[in-house]
Design a protein around this motif. Structure first.
Motif: not given
Length: 165
Positions: A81-84, A128-132
């Motif tokens: 969410v923070f990345g988006i 998940e963490a790597n995509s974030a």
């Protein structure tokens, strides 16, 4: 009595896999036999290794693991969410500083989740963490590019003001 080195579940004698989490158990289980009392360790040379404590019950160890796993899952989800938000703020030039902030915070959360995932060999959480992390790095890069072009634009405006004066 032996315990899983990943989740802390009790293992049957000679088990090669944990019946609870499926983790592969090596021949020399790093936790070995967990002592029942402090007196059991006095002359045995038992040295605890890893995150587990020698006197914690498997239920307590499992509860701590589950709590940390939930925190890591939340961190990975929040980091996306923070990345988006970072990318959106960076694209809207007037909010580029928020792009930097959200990108940095999201990257920290994603790194925390990735570190836990690597410790526990949880590959779905690691993905998940790597995509974030990728989303947050993209937000930081876009914020950097927008900031750079913003400074270039300000420089030309400043040069234009000097030429007019």
């Amino acid at each position: 009595m032996f315990y899983c080195h990943t989740c802390g579940a009790e293992l049957p004698d000679g088990a090669n896999f944990c019946p609870s989490c499926g983790a592969v158990q090596n021949a020399n289980n790093v936790y070995g036999k967990i002592p029942n009392t402090p007196h059991d360790t006095a002359f045995s040379g038992y040295q605890p290794t890893g995150p587990k404590t020698p006197y914690a019950s498997p239920e307590e160890q499992s509860f701590v693991y589950q709590q940390r796993h939930l925190e890591a899952m939340k961190d990975a989800s929040n980091a996306k969410v923070f990345g988006i938000i970072s990318i959106i703020c960076a694209v809207i030039s007037s909010f580029v500083i928020l792009g930097w902030i959200f990108g940095a915070v999201g990257l920290a959360k994603a790194n925390s989740a990735a570190a836990f995932a690597q410790q526990t060999n949880n590959f779905s959480l690691l993905a998940e963490a790597n995509s974030a992390k990728t989303l947050n790095k993209a937000g930081l890069i876009i914020s950097g590019v927008i900031t750079f072009f913003g400074f270039i634009a300000l420089f030309f405006v400043w040069i234009g003001l000097i030429a007019v004066a």
